[in-house]
Scaffold this active site. Structure first.
Site, PDB file in Angstrom:
ATOM      1  N   ASN A 215       0.856  -1.185   0.000  1.00  0.00           N
ATOM      2  CA  ASN A 215       0.000   0.000   0.000  1.00  0.00           C
ATOM      3  C   ASN A 215       0.894   1.236   0.000  1.00  0.00           C
ATOM      4  OD1 ASN A 215      -1.911   1.976   0.375  1.00  0.00           O
ATOM      5  ND2 ASN A 215      -2.442   1.389   2.474  1.00  0.00           N
ATOM      6  N   TRP A 216       1.006   1.872  -1.174  1.00  0.00           N
ATOM      7  CA  TRP A 216       1.899   3.021  -1.298  1.00  0.00           C
ATOM      8  C   TRP A 216       1.309   4.298  -0.696  1.00  0.00           C
ATOM      9  CZ3 TRP A 216       4.081   2.589  -7.010  1.00  0.00           C
ATOM     10  CH2 TRP A 216       4.790   1.376  -7.129  1.00  0.00           C
ATOM     11  N   LYS A 217       0.036   4.255  -0.354  1.00  0.00           N
ATOM     12  CA  LYS A 217      -0.653   5.401   0.248  1.00  0.00           C
ATOM     13  C   LYS A 217      -0.459   6.653  -0.624  1.00  0.00           C
ATOM     14  CE  LYS A 217      -0.413   3.241   4.767  1.00  0.00           C
ATOM     15  NZ  LYS A 217      -0.294   3.407   6.223  1.00  0.00           N
TER      16      LYS A 217
ATOM     17  N   GLU B   3      -7.156   4.665   7.940  1.00  0.00           N
ATOM     18  CA  GLU B   3      -6.921   6.061   7.561  1.00  0.00           C
ATOM     19  C   GLU B   3      -8.104   6.623   6.784  1.00  0.00           C
ATOM     20  OE1 GLU B   3      -2.133   5.207   7.519  1.00  0.00           O
ATOM     21  OE2 GLU B   3      -3.209   5.397   5.611  1.00  0.00           O
TER      22      GLU B   3
ATOM     23  N   HIS C 158      -9.686   0.981   5.073  1.00  0.00           N
ATOM     24  CA  HIS C 158      -8.440   1.212   5.811  1.00  0.00           C
ATOM     25  C   HIS C 158      -8.706   2.213   6.932  1.00  0.00           C
ATOM     26  CE1 HIS C 158      -4.297   2.371   6.675  1.00  0.00           C
ATOM     27  NE2 HIS C 158      -3.919   1.292   6.042  1.00  0.00           N
TER      28      HIS C 158
ATOM     29  N   GLY D 299       2.119   2.520  10.975  1.00  0.00           N
ATOM     30  CA  GLY D 299       3.037   3.642  10.833  1.00  0.00           C
ATOM     31  C   GLY D 299       3.775   4.030  12.100  1.00  0.00           C
TER      32      GLY D 299
ATOM     33  N   SER E 231       3.062  -1.898  10.464  1.00  0.00           N
ATOM     34  CA  SER E 231       4.513  -1.857  10.693  1.00  0.00           C
ATOM     35  C   SER E 231       5.200  -3.174  10.353  1.00  0.00           C
ATOM     36  CB  SER E 231       4.826  -1.436  12.136  1.00  0.00           C
ATOM     37  OG  SER E 231       4.385  -0.110  12.375  1.00  0.00           O
TER      38      SER E 231
ATOM     39  N   GLU F  88      -5.375  -4.982  10.673  1.00  0.00           N
ATOM     40  CA  GLU F  88      -4.378  -3.941  10.919  1.00  0.00           C
ATOM     41  C   GLU F  88      -4.715  -3.208  12.217  1.00  0.00           C
ATOM     42  OE1 GLU F  88      -2.120  -2.414   7.148  1.00  0.00           O
ATOM     43  OE2 GLU F  88      -4.035  -1.403   7.337  1.00  0.00           O
TER      44      GLU F  88
END
Length: 249
Positions: A9-11, A99, A97, A170, A209, A164
């Protein structure tokens, strides 16, 4: 036994030049030293899908997206329909997700609606669930995950579940092997309770992480079918180390 899968996941990272270079490094390395029996997916920002689609076509690396809308078209400024993703060669999509839930106030019902639309379009949804630090400390992990599974996964769900823990994303702090083992066992039981025998074969990923140093231990957990990788997926060497840490099954 489910096929292992590693998802990057490159976000919100990557302009055209560095995205293309990153994808090329991953593809070239896997062509040289194949990761037999492991699915590999990278999920770049929307702006890079049209560029990377042709680069990843007919390679060992599939392309995913980081979100989609619940509708397939309409007056939704700034949103992306599932069919727009498949049109660019996308095969997977990350949904729910933490986020997205935090930044865009997405709730389980929203994630469920998007998941239904993604499956109708032929995409494989990767639906994220996870508890916050407060929920963990107050002993609400299982209640939180149970409600997220019930609310986010529709009947006939045929995708992937990514666990997650929000407190690990992160932060550099991954859950312990014991924590992951116990929590994934609970998630499996919930999937079987909700979907019956079909729940036994749904793949469960761990994310939060995951890096080159802890991947082997995490991926050795019997019911963990792979990983959803964030920051480490931006570093081809680290991402490839994680891919190659998948044990033979």
């Amino acid at each position: 036994m489910s096929t292992p899968i590693i998802v990057g996941n490159w976000k919100m990272n990557g302009l055209s030049a560095d995205s293309a270079d990153r994808a090329k490094q991953i593809v070239d390395s896997l062509a040289t030293v194949p990761a037999a029996g492991v699915e590999v997916v990278v999920c770049p920002p929307f702006t890079q899908l049209a560029l990377l689609g042709p680069l990843l076509k007919d390679t060992p690396v599939a392309m995913g997206a980081q979100d989609c809308h619940k509708d397939d078209k309409g007056a939704h400024t700034g949103d992306i329909a599932p069919s727009m993703l498949t049109d660019l060669g996308t095969t997977h999509v990350i949904l729910g997700h933490s986020e997205r839930r935090r930044d865009h106030e997405e709730v389980d019902e929203t994630v469920r609606e998007k998941t239904v639309s993604a499956m109708k379009a032929g995409l494989t949804p990767i639906v994220c669930i996870g508890e916050t630090e407060d929920q963990r400390q107050s002993g609400q992990t299982e209640d939180t995950l149970g409600w997220q599974i019930k609310g986010s996964l529709p009947d006939g769900f045929a995708g992937i579940v990514a666990y997650e823990p929000v407190w690990a994303i992160g932060t550099g702090l991954a859950a312990t092997i014991e924590d992951i083992t116990n929590t994934v066992a609970f998630i499996r039981a919930e999937l079987v309770r909700q979907f019956g025998d079909a729940g036994k074969s749904l793949r469960i990923l761990y994310g939060g992480s995951v890096d080159a140093n802890n991947a082997a231990g995490i991926l050795a957990i019997p019911d963990v079918a792979g990983a959803l990788v964030g920051g480490a997926s931006l570093k081809p060497d680290a991402f490839l180390t994680i891919i190659r840490a998948v044990p033979a099954r």
